[in-house]
Structures are given as C-alpha cells and as structure tokens.
Enzyme design. Structure first.
Site, PDB file in Angstrom:
ATOM      1  N   SER A  93      44.495  45.146  38.329  1.00 23.08           N
ATOM      2  CA  SER A  93      45.841  44.587  38.403  1.00 23.08           C
ATOM      3  C   SER A  93      45.787  43.065  38.326  1.00 23.08           C
ATOM      4  O   SER A  93      44.770  42.455  38.686  1.00 23.08           O
ATOM      5  CB  SER A  93      46.509  44.985  39.718  1.00 23.08           C
ATOM      6  OG  SER A  93      45.937  44.262  40.803  1.00 23.08           O
ATOM      7  N   ASP A  94      46.865  42.474  37.859  1.00 23.83           N
ATOM      8  CA  ASP A  94      47.013  41.038  38.079  1.00 23.83           C
ATOM      9  C   ASP A  94      47.152  40.829  39.582  1.00 23.83           C
ATOM     10  O   ASP A  94      47.443  41.747  40.343  1.00 23.83           O
ATOM     11  CB  ASP A  94      48.234  40.506  37.325  1.00 23.83           C
ATOM     12  CG  ASP A  94      48.115  39.018  37.021  1.00 23.83           C
ATOM     13  OD1 ASP A  94      47.318  38.317  37.692  1.00 23.83           O
ATOM     14  OD2 ASP A  94      48.816  38.533  36.116  1.00 23.83           O
TER      15      ASP A  94
END
Length: 818
Positions: free
Chosen positions: A237-238
């Site tokens: 994920s960011d």
C-alpha cells in the site's frame, strides 16, 4: 524499444521449498506480523526463519534513506521529466545503476519508484516525479530503470497503481475512468514494466477507481495484475492508504505500510478467525513477502553490502549527473542560432531569482539532501568567464524553506547548522544535539518523544545588517525570539496523510538583524510526526525595484539570460497547481528585459509546462527542468553546446490556462471524471485540430535534420513492427536526433498514438539510416463488449520530430512513403 528481462529472478528462481517451510513454521500471529511495516520505512525481520529486516527508501530522484530530512547526503538526480526528455533507455539504465549503488551504500533493499502515472493534466502537482503524458514512452523508460536497478539486487516499486494523476483530495477522490481508457492508457505503463522488467513490488495508490479504493480493488490487483499479467511480486500500500482489513486482504494487497500499527496488525487475525479472510490468503501474502526478501538478499542467502561506492560529491557522480541533466534539456526556441553561446561572447547579464536560488528538485517524498546545488548563476559564471554578472530577480516563493546552512551557525559549536534541545516541564535540558541543516523530523518514537518543549536556535551570519524574514516551518504552537522581536503563534498541519509532512506550512515576520544575532524558536510536541525548522532569509524586495535593476543590467550587456521557473509550491506532492503562469512577477521581468536587451535567452527552471506570454519577444528558450545537484553546470554545458541539449518534450505545452483535452484536477462531489477518455495530451490536441504552444516530442537541438525516406520493413497481422528511416544532418554541428513514429488511425474515434522511436547521432553533413522498432502493444484497441484486445487497423504512419513537425507519411495500405 522494449527488451524482455530474461536475467531477473522469478518465483521459480527463489527456493520455493524454503519459502514453504518458513510459512509452515510460523503461527497465524507470526505471519500477520510480517504483513505490516515495522517502522516508517522498514519491514520486520524474523530470526526463527532467517528473515532479516528489509529497508526501503523513497527514491525517484535519489535515495533519501529512512529519514525525511536531515539524513545523510545523497545524489540528487535530475527530476523524472528531465530524465524522460532524453527519450533514452540507456540513460534510464544508467540512472537505475546509480540508484542501486546509492541504495546499497545505505544498506537499503528497495527504492520506492519509479512513479509511472501519466501527465493527464498539466496542473498535476506531482508531474515532476512522473515521466510523461504518453503511456508507451513512460512504460519503456520505466522498464529500463527497473531492469537496471533490480539486476543489481535492489528492488523497485513502480507506483501508484492506479489512476493517481492529480493530488487534489488524493486520499479520498474517486477517479472515474472508462474501461477502454484504463486499459489503453493508465494500465499500459504498468503492463509494460511487468512484462519487460518484472518489478518485485508494485505500490497501490490512495484514490478509488470507479468507486473502489485502490488497496481493495480486486479487479485490478488480483484479476488483472496477478492473474492476467502473471505478476509474481508483492503489492504494498501507499503510506497510510489501507482503510479496511478483510476487503484489502482479499483483494490482493500483500503488505500494509507503514507500521508498526496498521489495520492489519490490529484486526487481520480476528478477520481470519471469523472466516472473513482465509488463512490460505494470508499464506499467499507471506509467500510473496518472503520471495521479495529472497530477491533483495534478506532471506535465504543473505547479501553483503559494498564498501567502495563513489560518494555523492565525487567527480564520477558529478560528471554523470551533469551530463544526464544537460542531455535532457530541451531547446524550445532558437532564432538566428542564438544558441549555443560561445565563450568570449561578450558581456552577459544573468538575471532572476532562479539563477541565484536554483530549484533542483520538487517537493514531497522524493526530496533528498544533496551534497550541494550548483546555482545556474554560478555555473554560467564559471563557464563563460569574467564577462558574466549575476543579478537577483523578483520574488518567486510564498511558502518558506529552512535557512541554508551558509547563514546559520550552531550557538554552542559555531559550526554551520542548528542547535536542537529537548526540554522537560521545568525547562531543563534533557538532551541537546547539533544538526547540519536547519530542519529536522520529529517522530513519536524518536529522541524528542519525551520532551515537553523543543527548542531550535541559531546564530545568524550576515555580511552586513539586513532586513530578514525570520520564522519557522512546521506545525506547532511556536514562540520565536530575536533581538528586538518576540512573537507567539500557531502553525496548523495540512490535511491528509502525515499532516503535510513533506510540505510543511511556514510563518515568518520581517526583522532587522545584524550578524551574530541569535534566533530561538520553541514549540511543544503537539503533533506526533512532522518536519520543523527555522527560516532565515532576506526580506522580499518590491518587484518594481528588481525589474528596474534588471532592465539596467540587460541594456548594458551583450546578452541577457533570464532564469525563471516554479518552486516546490507548484511542483510538489500533495497539492495541484491552479495555473500554469509563472509565480510572482517573472513574466513582467522577462518582458522588460527582452524590450531592452540586444538578445535575450530564457532558461526555464521548471519540470512541467509554463505559460510564455513573452515567447515572441525573446531569442531563445531552454527548458531546463529541475536539474538536480549539478544544475548550474549542466545548464552552462547545454547553453554553450559542450553537451547538446537534445531533449524532446514529454508533455504538450498549452499556450493559455484551460486549454487542452484535460484540465481540472478538482473532484466534483468526490468524483473526478476522466471525461476526455483516451484523448490525453497530444492525442487529444491532434484529434481536436487545435495548436498547442509546443507539441509533445518537440525539441530543436543544435542542428538541422532532413528526413529523406521511410518504409515499413517488418509487419504482421497485429501491426507494424519496424520502420526504416533515412535522414541527413544538414546543419553545421554534430547532433543527436530522436526519430518518432506515430500511428494515425482513419477511425475518427481513435486518437494518434506514439508506437515507436529510435535515436541516431550524426556528424554535420552525414547521412544515415535508423530502424525504429514499433511496439504492437500500442497498436491495439480494447473492445469493451468482448473484454479483449483487437488490432488497430488502417490509417497511416507519420515519421516526425513531434506531431507539430511531421516529416514523412507512410500509408499503411502499401507501406511506402508519400
């Protein structure tokens, strides 16, 4: 232009039995622990299975390390658009090798890049970090970067998957994109890098795509990326992007960043126990994590780190970065062969704030601490000799940056930098440290975590008494004192992940100072994670006075070089632009100088399109990008022709705000419609018949090219595979040419698209041929009804120096030029 990566590790290359044994040996909580970050930029080790800690770093333009500011010095590369303007896979391979060496020197396993979102609208604040408006150019250059990086054992993480083309409301926006447009444009760069470079990780974005957040988008992550394309790496994920547990775990997300506490660490085990997520799904995520660890040398056979990497300030690095930056610079205009400038060209007035305070990099997570930044003024003075004078220009910044180490001293040691003290409730000093720079990162687990107040102090070094802007950057309740000045105020954090960690707000007041004056700022630790620092900079001058001085200098010189550009307020993560106009009164400065100077050269120190209302009144324009640490020397090499600035634009330049197929970045009720469909950038401009200021692919270089013939030399049912072009350098100098091939379909619903390019170097008067390899992935249409690719048929090929300068048309019916 695509080259399959056959020498990179695949899952089969990693001992699958070792991975399986490790997964089976861990209990559920042990497996889940590995699937969230251990810290901001690192992953957990696990001694029982021989897993070492994995360290990551932001890195599209340099390997910053785990710290946000104040860390070790690193090479600051030219920004991504300037690299892409070389149109050279060899340059991107060199960049990948340099970044791999920098990462290894810092014992960093993964570089979080490249950023391969598209330049959908020129207002995008983060475009400086992305390659291009064209998906094919972006994918091919990114694949070269990734292959080079990973062939040296450092993982890449192409980002942000998917449709993250603007920053406004980036954590909540729903990007509404048609299926055909998704396939033909926004997925294509990721498809190319997956097929041609096999990245070991991919980063999922913050935004939603057609109503589903990226970290929970099963169609994109599981169905397309992992199953259809066969991606065998890890999806992370960011930072702070993961919102829900079961939905993200089941959709194909493998790792939640950062850590240690995430939605997975707190609730994934419960989701497995309740049956919302199967343990088999968790095992799949762990297998991908351990495969990544094996590839980067943190699991199984552990890697060793080199000890002989050239430093960021070494001659070898300086030469590389100067050459790469100059090669990507683009000559937009050059009337009467004004450029290149010869040594001994007479007196030269170099004018502009960007000549003195050159912007070498954009703002946000890509920012690094370079060993130096060579200003454009200093570079030109060194290259052109004693006839050069440097003159400051109009103000360009409204948001302040930390004081340069050149004018602040630690009050205790007298060395350049700042003193930081942690104070307890009684004001007693708990700990005191020196910082080489006038800013630092405050983290909840750092040495300042137990402080009640934080004190920053410097002594100012000035050549003479002056009115200075004094204040702070970063959120907090502040008190600032200086001789004759005492002020208390609050700076609030930005909204969004990290509270604007990478672009902190500032507050300053104008204070008269003498050299030796002490400035002290104190704040309480009321925000968990932030960047704070001291601002000391000259007070702004009235624009009229700056322009008047510039006019006097320009009128007295043989040549005026005006350096203009954007700052980190325009070129930044977390915020989009509102206009393409240069900040401040820079347009008025250029116009005033051009009215009196015998000849005027404009250097644009910006990464993305700017408006040029003065274009018809100047003699030459060099688009210099954000050139990295060797900025001034690279600009000087380009302007003098020591290195030909043979770059070609990677984005179409509008002449006025609001022009072009896509403009606005602001969502409407949370939704951002990609209403232009596949007609992004030059595709939309060409189809509309409108004329931009400068076309994608434009660049003059320093010589003249005559295209004499072209013919298709290889094709099949799926499309054209090769075109052979004959051309001659008819100018007076050797030069480098980028031969571009575009497909112009006959179907009005289909836009023009770049399908291949090749580069050739010829001496003056020399002729040659170049074979352009054309990619079949650009010559297909996604059929929405059948959910499959169909070949793009009919039309013609245009061999061009950008669509604004077509040279030869080849009808596809017979494959011969016309």
């Amino acid at each position: 232009m695509s080259v399959p990566a056959t020498d990179l590790p695949h899952v089969s290359d990693v001992r699958s039995e070792l991975v399986d044994e490790a997964v089976q040996s861990l209990d559920l909580s042990g497996k889940i622990r590995l699937l969230s970050g251990a810290k901001m930029f690192s992953l957990w080790g696990e001694a029982s299975i021989g897993l070492n800690e994995i360290v990551m770093s932001d890195g599209p333009t340099g390997v910053r390390g785990e710290g946000v500011v104040g860390g070790r010095e690193s090479c600051l590369l030219p920004n991504a658009t300037l690299l892409a303007q070389t149109w050279s896979t060899a340059v991107l391979e060199e960049v990948g090798a340099l970044l791999a060496a920098e990462a290894a020197d810092q014992q960093t396993h993964i570089v979080l890049g490249p950023t391969i979102n598209l330049h959908r609208t020129p207002l995008g604040g983060r475009l400086f970090e992305c390659f291009s408006e064209d998906p094919y150019l972006t994918g091919v250059l990114a694949a070269a970067y990734i292959r080079s990086l990973q062939s040296r054992g450092i993982g890449a993480s192409p980002k942000h998957f998917l449709a993250n083309e603007s920053e406004t409301q980036r954590t909540t926006v729903d990007c509404v994109v048609g299926e055909q447009t998704l396939r033909e444009l926004y997925l294509l760069p990721f498809e190319i890098v997956d097929q041609d470079a096999h990245p070991w990780t991919v980063m999922a974005s913050y935004n939603s795509i057609n109503g589903v957040t990226a970290t929970e988008h099963a169609e994109l992550l599981n169905d397309i990326l992992k199953k259809e394309w066969g991606f065998d790496g890890l999806v992370m994920s960011d930072w702070f992007a993961t919102k829900r547990t079961a939905e993200s775990a089941n959709a194909g997300l493998d790792l939640v960043m950062p850590g240690p506490e995430t939605v997975w660490s707190t609730s994934l085990e419960k989701a497995v126990r309740s049956g919302e997520v199967s343990e088999e799904t968790v095992d799949g995520h762990v297998r991908r994590l351990l495969t990544l660890a094996a590839r980067v040398g943190a699991f199984g056979e552990h890697r060793t780190w080199p000890t002989d990497v050239p430093g960021p300030d070494s001659n070898v690095r300086r030469e590389q970065l100067r050459r790469i930056a100059a090669q990507g610079m683009t000559v937009l205009k050059n009337d009467n062969a004004t450029l290149p400038l010869a040594k001994g060209t007479g007196t030269v007035a170099v004018i502009g704030r960007h000549a003195i305070d050159t912007v070498a990099q954009g703002g946000g997570s890509a920012r690094v601490r370079p060993p130096h930044i060579v200003s454009i003024g200093d570079g030109l003075a060194s290259a052109l000799g004693p006839g050069v004078t440097n003159l400051d220009g109009v103000e360009t910044r409204t948001r302040m940056v930390a004081a340069p180490a050149s004018i602040v001293r630690d009050p205790e040691t007298g060395t350049p930098g700042m003193r930081v003290r942690a104070l307890d409730v009684h004001g007693n000093v708990m700990e005191s440290r020196h910082f080489d720079v006038a800013e630092l990162e405050v983290a909840e687990d750092g040495w300042l975590a137990d402080a009640v107040r934080i004190e920053l102090s410097v002594d100012v070094k000035l050549p003479s008494p002056a009115r200075m802007r004094v204040g702070v950057i970063g959120p907090g309740e502040w008190t600032v004192t200086a001789p004759g000045h005492h002020e208390s105020f609050t700076v609030t954090p930005h909204d969004g992940p990290g509270g604007g960690l990478h672009r902190p707000k500032s507050h300053v007041s104008v204070v008269p100072l003498e050299s030796g004056a002490r400035i002290t700022a104190t704040t309480g630790p009321h925000f968990e994670m932030r960047v704070i620092g001291l601002v000391v900079t000259a007070a702004a001058r009235p624009a009229a006075a700056a322009i008047r001085e510039a006019v006097e200098a320009a009128a007295a010189a043989d040549t005026a070089i005006v350096v203009v550009g954007n700052t980190q307020e325009q070129e930044t993560e977390g915020q989009d632009k509102k206009t393409l106009a240069l900040p401040g009164e820079q347009d008025a400065l250029v116009a005033a100088v051009a009215a009196v100077a015998p000849r005027t050269v404009v250097v644009v120190n910006a990464a993305t399109p700017v408006l040029m209302p003065w274009l018809n009144n100047v003699d030459a324009v060099l688009f210099a990008g954000l050139p990295g640490q060797e900025a001034g020397d690279a600009v000087a090499a380009a302007l003098t022709g020591e290195i030909e600035p043979a770059g070609r634009l990677v984005t179409t330049f509008p002449a006025r705000d609001g022009e072009g197929p896509a403009w606005a970045t602001a969502p409407d009720a949370g939704r951002l419609e990609y209403a232009e469909g596949p007609r992004v950038g030059y595709r939309g401009w060409h189809q509309s018949g409108a004329e931009p200021l400068f076309w994608f692919g434009h660049g003059l270089g320093y010589t003249i090219w005559d295209y004499t013939s072209a013919q298709i030399t290889e094709r099949d049912r799926a499309g054209v595979k090769a075109v052979t072009v004959a051309l001659t350098n008819t100018g007076q100098r050797s030069g480098n040419e980028t031969v571009q091939v575009y497909h112009l379909p006959t179907d009005d619903g289909q836009p023009a698209r770049l399908i291949g390019w090749a580069q050739v170097s010829l001496d003056a008067g020399q002729s040659g041929t170049v074979q352009v390899q054309c990619d079949l992935r650009t010559q297909r249409i996604w059929n929405v009804k059948e959910h499959r690719w169909l070949p793009l048929s009919g039309g013609s090929l245009v061999i061009a120096r950008g669509l604004g300068d077509p040279r030869i048309t080849v009808p596809l019916e017979n494959g011969q030029e016309s």
